[in-house]
Design an enzyme around this catalytic site. Sequence first.
Site, PDB file in Angstrom:
ATOM      1  N   THR A  83       0.875  -1.346  -0.080  1.00 23.98           N
ATOM      2  CA  THR A  83      -0.088  -0.018   0.015  1.00 23.98           C
ATOM      3  C   THR A  83       0.883   1.267   0.035  1.00 23.98           C
ATOM      4  O   THR A  83       0.476   2.131  -0.713  1.00 23.98           O
ATOM      5  CB  THR A  83      -0.765  -0.074   1.169  1.00 23.98           C
ATOM      6  OG1 THR A  83      -1.860  -1.079   1.238  1.00 23.98           O
ATOM      7  CG2 THR A  83      -1.696   1.333   1.461  1.00 23.98           C
ATOM      8  N   ASP A 137       1.360  -6.399  -4.318  1.00 26.55           N
ATOM      9  CA  ASP A 137       0.552  -6.698  -3.349  1.00 26.55           C
ATOM     10  C   ASP A 137       1.101  -7.591  -2.607  1.00 26.55           C
ATOM     11  O   ASP A 137       1.176  -8.872  -3.220  1.00 26.55           O
ATOM     12  CB  ASP A 137      -0.932  -6.706  -3.533  1.00 26.55           C
ATOM     13  CG  ASP A 137      -1.750  -6.792  -2.609  1.00 26.55           C
ATOM     14  OD1 ASP A 137      -1.426  -7.546  -1.522  1.00 26.55           O
ATOM     15  OD2 ASP A 137      -2.934  -5.832  -2.640  1.00 26.55           O
ATOM     16  N   SER A 138       1.303  -7.460  -1.398  1.00 24.24           N
ATOM     17  CA  SER A 138       2.046  -8.457  -0.639  1.00 24.24           C
ATOM     18  C   SER A 138       1.099  -9.951  -0.419  1.00 24.24           C
ATOM     19  O   SER A 138       1.711 -10.731   0.003  1.00 24.24           O
ATOM     20  CB  SER A 138       2.427  -8.097   0.791  1.00 24.24           C
ATOM     21  OG  SER A 138       1.600  -7.813   1.834  1.00 24.24           O
ATOM     22  N   SER A 139      -0.247  -9.780  -0.883  1.00 23.09           N
ATOM     23  CA  SER A 139      -0.772 -11.180  -0.840  1.00 23.09           C
ATOM     24  C   SER A 139      -0.027 -11.962  -1.953  1.00 23.09           C
ATOM     25  O   SER A 139      -0.699 -13.188  -2.041  1.00 23.09           O
ATOM     26  CB  SER A 139      -2.314 -10.908  -1.270  1.00 23.09           C
ATOM     27  OG  SER A 139      -2.496  -9.882  -0.242  1.00 23.09           O
ATOM     28  N   THR A 188       1.382  -4.772   4.036  1.00 20.39           N
ATOM     29  CA  THR A 188       1.376  -5.219   5.501  1.00 20.39           C
ATOM     30  C   THR A 188       0.789  -6.726   5.515  1.00 20.39           C
ATOM     31  O   THR A 188       0.867  -7.525   6.638  1.00 20.39           O
ATOM     32  CB  THR A 188       0.552  -4.221   6.230  1.00 20.39           C
ATOM     33  OG1 THR A 188      -0.755  -4.360   5.717  1.00 20.39           O
ATOM     34  CG2 THR A 188       1.086  -2.981   6.401  1.00 20.39           C
ATOM     35  N   THR A 202       2.962  -9.963  14.345  1.00 20.97           N
ATOM     36  CA  THR A 202       1.657 -10.508  13.738  1.00 20.97           C
ATOM     37  C   THR A 202       0.858  -9.363  13.178  1.00 20.97           C
ATOM     38  O   THR A 202       0.821  -8.331  13.887  1.00 20.97           O
ATOM     39  CB  THR A 202       1.054 -11.318  14.576  1.00 20.97           C
ATOM     40  OG1 THR A 202       0.913 -12.919  14.346  1.00 20.97           O
ATOM     41  CG2 THR A 202      -0.328 -11.195  15.175  1.00 20.97           C
ATOM     42  N   GLN A 210      -4.014 -21.262  18.839  1.00 23.78           N
ATOM     43  CA  GLN A 210      -4.820 -20.103  18.236  1.00 23.78           C
ATOM     44  C   GLN A 210      -4.972 -18.589  18.810  1.00 23.78           C
ATOM     45  O   GLN A 210      -5.257 -17.773  18.497  1.00 23.78           O
ATOM     46  CB  GLN A 210      -6.365 -20.737  17.911  1.00 23.78           C
ATOM     47  CG  GLN A 210      -6.299 -21.857  16.973  1.00 23.78           C
ATOM     48  CD  GLN A 210      -7.778 -22.595  16.908  1.00 23.78           C
ATOM     49  OE1 GLN A 210      -8.659 -22.167  17.590  1.00 23.78           O
ATOM     50  NE2 GLN A 210      -8.120 -23.649  16.099  1.00 23.78           N
TER      51      GLN A 210
END
Length: 345
Positions: free
Chosen positions: A15, A59-61, A91, A168, A280
Amino acid sequence: MNDRLDILIIYTGGTIGMIENPESHALEPFNFDHLLQNVPKIKMLDFNIEHYEFPKPLDSSDMNPDHWREIANVIKDNYDRYDGFVVLHGTDTMAYTASALSFMLENLNKPVIITGSQLPIGEVRTDGEENLITALQIAAERDADGGPMVREVAILFDNDLLRGNRSTKHSSDNFKAFKSNNFPLLANVGLGITYNREAMRRREPEGPLQVHTDMDCNVIYLDLFPGISAKTVEHILSTPNLKGVVLKTFGAGNGPTGEWFQSLLREAIKNDIVVVNVTQCVSGRVMPHKYGTGVGMSTMGVVPGHDLTSEAAITKLMYLFGLGLTPAEVKDTMQQSLRGELSAS
Ligand code: ASP
């Protein structure tokens, strides 16, 4: 003589450097020049800054181990020439990249500071300018004897410096997007930058930088939920070529006690699949002996992941299998701290 420090920015996308597509109005990655034009203050910093740009910022995805390899190799090729590195990154998968790089860069003794932003650098209220400038300042920070203050992979975001493999992403829309729930901040940024020396990895490296670029992707998450079926678990555990599983368990490391679940896990372990137990919960650790529901898993050979984040657990498995370790060696090494990623109980 020019004794200014040299910092290399590695621009991968995210971004921070995006602009709006006029037709779809969606944000899309753009080039480094655009980013730089929006941070004129960068010229006020008293060190030299050069950059390396991904041929196609992303895009880091879309990040994958090939991109980690590219970042690691750029650091390797430029390690002696630069005093510090700033990686600009989206991010979404930043915590994965930070964890992966921490393992790939063995004996790192210089700062690798990863940052990005929630709002593009061209927007009036952007957090990108401040994140970038602060990341550069941290990468250039020296300690009293002139060595680098930070000697590890870290994330700088919204005035927090976090250990990369402890971090995280916890918010998709807050400027404070990252947390390191199981480990103290490495530094706080206010009027000045206050470093937490006790938390930082500052020991002398055991040798020169070694860059390991083989990451084995034959790993998977198995995320438990009440009602998960035997078919689903069986399907996941019979993924072809599977070598490692990050089992995301309830609370302190607990899972179903039904024989169907136990026998599927036993079978996987018998077939040399390494199963690592992480919680989790967003903070805390697995304590497999605290409840009967965890004891069964631990006696059959599920490896306790202590307080590892799931991002660190999965990238560590990729790294260890990439090194060519045997399942027994991977089991053993998963429980040791290699780069400060876990605290054993
Ligand atoms: N989708 C973006 C990315 O990860 C989000 C961001 O950078 O904040 O590249």
